[in-house]
Scaffold this active site. Structure first.
Site, PDB file in Angstrom:
ATOM      1  N   LYS A 128       0.888  -1.285   0.037  1.00 24.61           N
ATOM      2  CA  LYS A 128      -0.113  -0.248   0.021  1.00 24.61           C
ATOM      3  C   LYS A 128       0.854   1.253  -0.170  1.00 24.61           C
ATOM      4  CE  LYS A 128      -3.220  -2.873   0.013  1.00 24.61           C
ATOM      5  NZ  LYS A 128      -4.240  -3.392   1.049  1.00 24.61           N
TER       6      LYS A 128
HETATM    7  C1  LIG Z   1      -5.329  -4.502   1.538  1.00 26.57           C
HETATM    8  C2  LIG Z   1      -6.644  -4.494   1.456  1.00 26.57           C
HETATM    9  C3  LIG Z   1      -7.483  -4.748   2.460  1.00 26.57           C
HETATM   10  C4  LIG Z   1      -6.738  -5.434   3.696  1.00 26.57           C
HETATM   11  O1  LIG Z   1      -6.039  -5.015   4.384  1.00 26.57           O
HETATM   12  P1  LIG Z   1      -4.829  -5.563   5.240  1.00 26.57           P
HETATM   13  O2  LIG Z   1      -4.090  -4.670   6.024  1.00 26.57           O
HETATM   14  O3  LIG Z   1      -3.905  -6.572   4.255  1.00 26.57           O
HETATM   15  O4  LIG Z   1      -5.602  -6.764   5.853  1.00 26.57           O
HETATM   16  C5  LIG Z   1      -8.918  -4.517   2.550  1.00 26.57           C
HETATM   17  N1  LIG Z   1      -9.333  -3.985   1.406  1.00 26.57           N
HETATM   18  C6  LIG Z   1      -8.830  -3.740   0.006  1.00 26.57           C
HETATM   19  C7  LIG Z   1      -9.459  -3.167  -0.877  1.00 26.57           C
HETATM   20  C8  LIG Z   1      -7.304  -3.824   0.364  1.00 26.57           C
HETATM   21  O5  LIG Z   1      -6.711  -3.717  -0.838  1.00 26.57           O
END
Ligand SMILES: *Cc1c(COP(=O)(O)O)cnc(C)c1O
Length: 379
Positions: free
Chosen positions: A184
């Site tokens: 991210k």
């Molecule tokens: C990455 C992501 C999540 C979950 O995040 P984590 O930190 O990996 O648990 C939820 N929704 C979307 C759209 C994502 O891209």
């Protein structure tokens, strides 16, 4: 020429980040200390939301949000067909029912028209996903939520720093969820956050991340009391001070990283123009945060062949995402069959994600674009 593998996304950690983490390791607090509140404040400052609750990951953040609005057995939450499974899974954690709505074909964002079609007397919330980093049509979604008395949750795990009509992600829904997974925009290793303007929701989520207990250790200490009560069944979804120190340090670099991501996306648009690859549409009133750079391959091309051609040459292409309800778990347990969201299913067949992250450089962007161009000619 293709010496280094170019992943579709990855973190950037510098010496400043490392020092920030080491400083915490030498301090008195490893978890739930001053860095958690500091990171939360940094995020409210950045997004403009009033309250922030940091948790152990983005999925926990979604779960906390579903808890805070009281999702339970029989409650339906409308989610887009194209998203990471966690958006829908978080509804199931609470015993609720995720109801899948289709996406708009040019942006792959939740289609407000289909949201309206999917509303029943059991609908309690809409979970909008800012797919790839572009905010959804929040004016339309808010209006629908208001008219049907629904909560609007924004899954902005792709969209930290994105804007919709001049307002940052974090101010566009009742609650907004972010993830700090390494792919991210900024990372804490694992980590997540919910921001909201509503104190009662923030308070519920603070309890939820700490077993349902109503005050944290420091608060009890400051009150000079040993007593605490568990009011609801919560979880241990706490994030550590070690992680939050990294998050604070990373967040300072976000504006620069966002402009790099936007520039690389523009480069791709330019370099791939006329090759048959069609990038997703960006709406005029948004500022895209470009977590992902996604486009469609020509209908005539074979995605498998193109995918392998690029992977063989060290280019970490990916596909985001199989419509969630087509996963075996959903087919089996919710009895969903193909055809539910035709636009999402059709789009999925041609989707491809090209590498895009702030640690890349322009040369790598060119390499990816040229290799895709060659793949399209060869295929
Ligand atoms: C990455 C992501 C999540 C979950 O995040 P984590 O930190 O990996 O648990 C939820 N929704 C979307 C759209 C994502 O891209």
């Amino acid at each position: 020429m293709y010496s280094a593998y170019i992943p579709y996304g990855r973190q950037l950690v510098d010496e400043e980040d490392i020092s920030a983490v080491v400083e915490v390791l030498r301090s008195d607090w490893l978890t739930t200390g001053p860095k958690v509140a500091e990171f939360e404040t940094a995020m409210t400052d950045y997004t403009g939301a009033k309250y922030a609750v940091a948790v152990s990951n983005g999925t926990a953040a979604l779960h906390a949000a579903m808890h805070a609005i009281g999702i339970g057995p029989g409650n339906e939450v409308i989610v887009p067909a194209i998203t990471f499974a966690a958006t829908a899974n978080s509804v199931l954690y609470q015993g609720g029912i995720p109801v899948f709505a289709d996406v708009e074909s040019d942006t792959l964002l939740l289609d407000p028209g289909d949201v309206e079609n999917k509303i029943t007397s059991n609908t309690k919330a809409i979970a909008a996903v800012d797919y790839a980093g572009q905010p959804c049509d929040y004016d339309a979604l808010k209006e629908i939520a208001r008219r049907h008395d629904l909560f609007l949750i924004s899954d902005a795990c792709h969209a930290l720093g994105a804007e919709y009509k001049g307002r940052k992600a974090g101010n566009l829904a009742d609650m907004t969820v972010f993830s700090f997974h390494p792919v991210k925009h900024i990372t804490t290793g694992e980590g997540g956050m919910i921001v909201t303007d509503r104190k009662e929701l923030a308070d519920k989520m603070r309890r939820f991340r700490n077993h349902g207990i109503d005050s944290d250790h420091r608060l009890r200490e400051s009150q000079g009391t040993w007593y605490y009560e568990m009011e609801v069944l919560g979880y241990n979804y706490r994030i550590t001070d070690i992680q939050c120190a990294l998050g604070i340090s990373q967040l300072r670099k976000l504006p620069d990283w966002l402009s790099r991501r936007r520039r690389f996306a523009e480069n791709y648009n330019h370099l791939l123009h006329g090759t048959g690859f069609i990038p997703l549409t960006t709406r005029p009133h948004v500022r895209h945060a470009y977590h992902l750079y996604v486009g469609r391959l020509p209908l005539s091309s074979d995605r498998k062949t193109i995918f392998q051609y690029l992977r063989d040459r060290g280019i970490g292409v990916n596909v985001h995402y199989l419509p969630v309800y087509l996963h075996p778990y959903y087919r089996k347990n919710l009895g969903i069959t193909p055809g539910l969201c035709p636009t999402a299913e059709k789009a999925y067949e041609q989707l491809i994600t090209l590498p895009l992250h702030h640690g890349m450089d322009e040369v790598q962007v060119k390499t990816v674009a040229h290799t895709l161009q060659q793949a399209l000619v060869a295929a």
